[in-house]
Design a protein around this motif. Structure first.
Motif, mmCIF file in Angstrom:
data_model
loop_
_atom_site.group_PDB
_atom_site.id
_atom_site.type_symbol
_atom_site.label_atom_id
_atom_site.label_comp_id
_atom_site.label_asym_id
_atom_site.label_seq_id
_atom_site.Cartn_x
_atom_site.Cartn_y
_atom_site.Cartn_z
ATOM 1 N N THR A 94 36.105 31.966 -4.206
ATOM 2 C CA THR A 94 35.824 31.122 -5.423
ATOM 3 C C THR A 94 36.025 30.250 -5.889
ATOM 4 N N LEU A 95 37.636 30.703 -6.210
ATOM 5 C CA LEU A 95 38.224 29.202 -6.865
ATOM 6 C C LEU A 95 38.131 28.242 -6.132
ATOM 7 N N LEU A 96 38.221 28.514 -4.907
ATOM 8 C CA LEU A 96 38.023 26.755 -3.783
ATOM 9 C C LEU A 96 36.450 26.662 -3.883
ATOM 10 N N GLN A 97 35.833 26.882 -3.667
ATOM 11 C CA GLN A 97 34.346 27.047 -4.308
ATOM 12 C C GLN A 97 33.669 26.464 -5.750
ATOM 13 N N ALA A 98 34.965 27.069 -6.948
ATOM 14 C CA ALA A 98 34.475 26.041 -8.208
ATOM 15 C C ALA A 98 35.330 24.955 -8.318
ATOM 16 N N ALA A 99 35.737 24.752 -7.048
ATOM 17 C CA ALA A 99 37.580 23.631 -7.161
ATOM 18 C C ALA A 99 36.047 22.440 -6.273
ATOM 19 N N VAL A 100 35.350 22.770 -5.148
ATOM 20 C CA VAL A 100 34.583 21.437 -4.654
ATOM 21 C C VAL A 100 34.162 21.491 -5.731
ATOM 22 N N TRP A 101 32.907 22.027 -6.432
ATOM 23 C CA TRP A 101 31.941 21.786 -7.100
ATOM 24 C C TRP A 101 32.770 21.072 -8.370
ATOM 25 N N TYR A 102 33.754 21.038 -8.795
ATOM 26 C CA TYR A 102 34.297 20.433 -10.016
ATOM 27 C C TYR A 102 34.498 19.409 -9.540
ATOM 28 N N VAL A 103 34.817 18.841 -8.226
ATOM 29 C CA VAL A 103 35.511 17.914 -8.079
ATOM 30 C C VAL A 103 33.979 16.509 -7.605
ATOM 31 N N GLY A 104 32.945 17.954 -6.824
ATOM 32 C CA GLY A 104 31.592 17.624 -7.213
ATOM 33 C C GLY A 104 31.608 16.273 -5.999
ATOM 34 N N ASP A 105 30.793 15.214 -5.518
ATOM 35 C CA ASP A 105 30.727 14.272 -4.959
ATOM 36 C C ASP A 105 32.025 12.917 -4.758
ATOM 37 N N ALA A 106 32.498 13.111 -6.391
ATOM 38 C CA ALA A 106 33.673 12.179 -6.816
ATOM 39 C C ALA A 106 34.866 12.063 -5.115
ATOM 40 N N GLY A 107 35.340 13.355 -4.461
ATOM 41 C CA GLY A 107 36.217 13.278 -3.669
ATOM 42 C C GLY A 107 36.309 14.164 -2.153
ATOM 43 N N ASP A 108 37.121 13.674 -1.443
ATOM 44 C CA ASP A 108 36.788 14.558 -0.410
ATOM 45 C C ASP A 108 37.461 15.719 -0.280
ATOM 46 N N VAL A 109 36.744 16.655 -0.187
ATOM 47 C CA VAL A 109 37.132 18.253 -0.666
ATOM 48 C C VAL A 109 37.093 19.079 1.259
ATOM 49 N N SER A 110 37.471 18.458 1.581
ATOM 50 C CA SER A 110 37.212 18.722 3.564
ATOM 51 C C SER A 110 38.265 19.505 3.342
ATOM 52 N N SER A 111 39.733 19.263 3.087
ATOM 53 C CA SER A 111 40.163 20.053 2.586
ATOM 54 C C SER A 111 40.969 21.561 1.933
ATOM 55 N N LEU A 112 40.128 21.412 0.590
ATOM 56 C CA LEU A 112 38.916 22.500 0.292
ATOM 57 C C LEU A 112 38.381 23.557 1.138
ATOM 58 N N ARG A 113 37.885 22.864 1.751
ATOM 59 C CA ARG A 113 36.941 23.610 2.850
ATOM 60 C C ARG A 113 37.480 23.909 4.140
ATOM 61 N N ALA A 114 38.902 23.124 4.362
ATOM 62 C CA ALA A 114 39.709 24.421 5.443
ATOM 63 C C ALA A 114 40.357 25.382 5.085
ATOM 64 N N TRP A 115 40.529 25.520 3.584
ATOM 65 C CA TRP A 115 41.293 26.625 3.197
ATOM 66 C C TRP A 115 40.178 27.515 3.469
ATOM 67 N N GLN A 116 39.051 27.512 2.648
ATOM 68 C CA GLN A 116 38.145 28.337 2.952
ATOM 69 C C GLN A 116 38.271 29.337 4.266
ATOM 70 N N PHE A 117 37.779 28.793 5.320
ATOM 71 C CA PHE A 117 37.535 29.360 6.904
ATOM 72 C C PHE A 117 39.150 29.881 6.946
ATOM 73 N N GLY A 118 40.530 29.431 6.934
ATOM 74 C CA GLY A 118 41.591 29.524 7.047
ATOM 75 C C GLY A 118 41.444 31.445 6.232
#
Length: 192
Positions: free
Chosen positions: A129-153
């Motif tokens: 939930t926190l990682l998804q909120a961060a992904v939405w917060y950053v949006g298209d402005a940044g690279d969120v691949s690291s956050l997605r990797a933590w979700q899969f982890g």
């Protein structure tokens, strides 16, 4: 800065835990000890706020933000359990309380492992939930691949822990002679 704060939160967790238990059992000040133990969640709140502010100030999302989310998830799911477990051992060692039950054997051990797996699911859900909120917060402005990797982890950890619990179900640990009563006392202590 985030990594240093995560380390500070972890060290602070153990320092507050030791101080709270020492106040409860060595100084015979149970209320003050309980108050110190209740300060534990404040550190995670500080970590959450600092991580959010870091992202708000334009920091590129990376592994540090993912680690912070997993740390908060772990603390939410296992923090109280850890404190309760250590409190039981401190009461036994320092105040003459009852001996804490062991991990158990057979079906009781398998049930315990599945209850711990549920805690892992809660930890992962908070982190996701926190990682998804961060992904939405950053949006298209940044690279969120690291956050997605933590979700899969986090999902991988849930899967691995499920395999461990399943192993205890399929191949139950056998009790040595005379150890069976401890397993039933474990079930009673974990239901409280």
């Amino acid at each position: 800065m985030i990594v240093a704060l995560i380390i500070a939160c972890e060290v602070g967790f153990w320092v507050l835990l030791a101080a709270g238990l020492a106040l409860r059992y060595l100084a015979k000040m149970p209320r003050l000890g309980a108050a110190v133990l209740l300060c534990e969640p404040l550190m995670e709140l500080v970590l959450l706020v600092v991580t959010t502010v870091d992202l708000k100030n334009g920091a590129e999302p990376d592994w540090k933000h993912g680690l912070a989310a997993l740390y908060i998830g772990y603390t939410v799911a296992f923090g109280h359990y850890t404190i309760k477990w250590l409190d039981g051992h401190a009461a036994y060692r320092l105040a003459g309380g009852p001996k804490p039950a062991g991990a158990g054997y057979g079906r009781e051990r398998a049930r315990r492992e599945w209850r711990l797996w549920v805690r892992t699911v809660v930890a992962a859900a908070v982190a996701l939930t926190l990682l998804q909120a961060a992904v939405w917060y950053v949006g298209d402005a940044g690279d969120v691949s690291s956050l997605r990797a933590w979700q899969f982890g986090a999902l991988r950890v849930v899967g691995i822990h499920a395999l461990v619990a399943a192993a205890y179900t399929i191949w139950p640990k056998k009790a040595p002679a005379g150890a069976e009563p401890e397993a039933s006392s474990l079930a009673a202590s974990e239901r409280r």
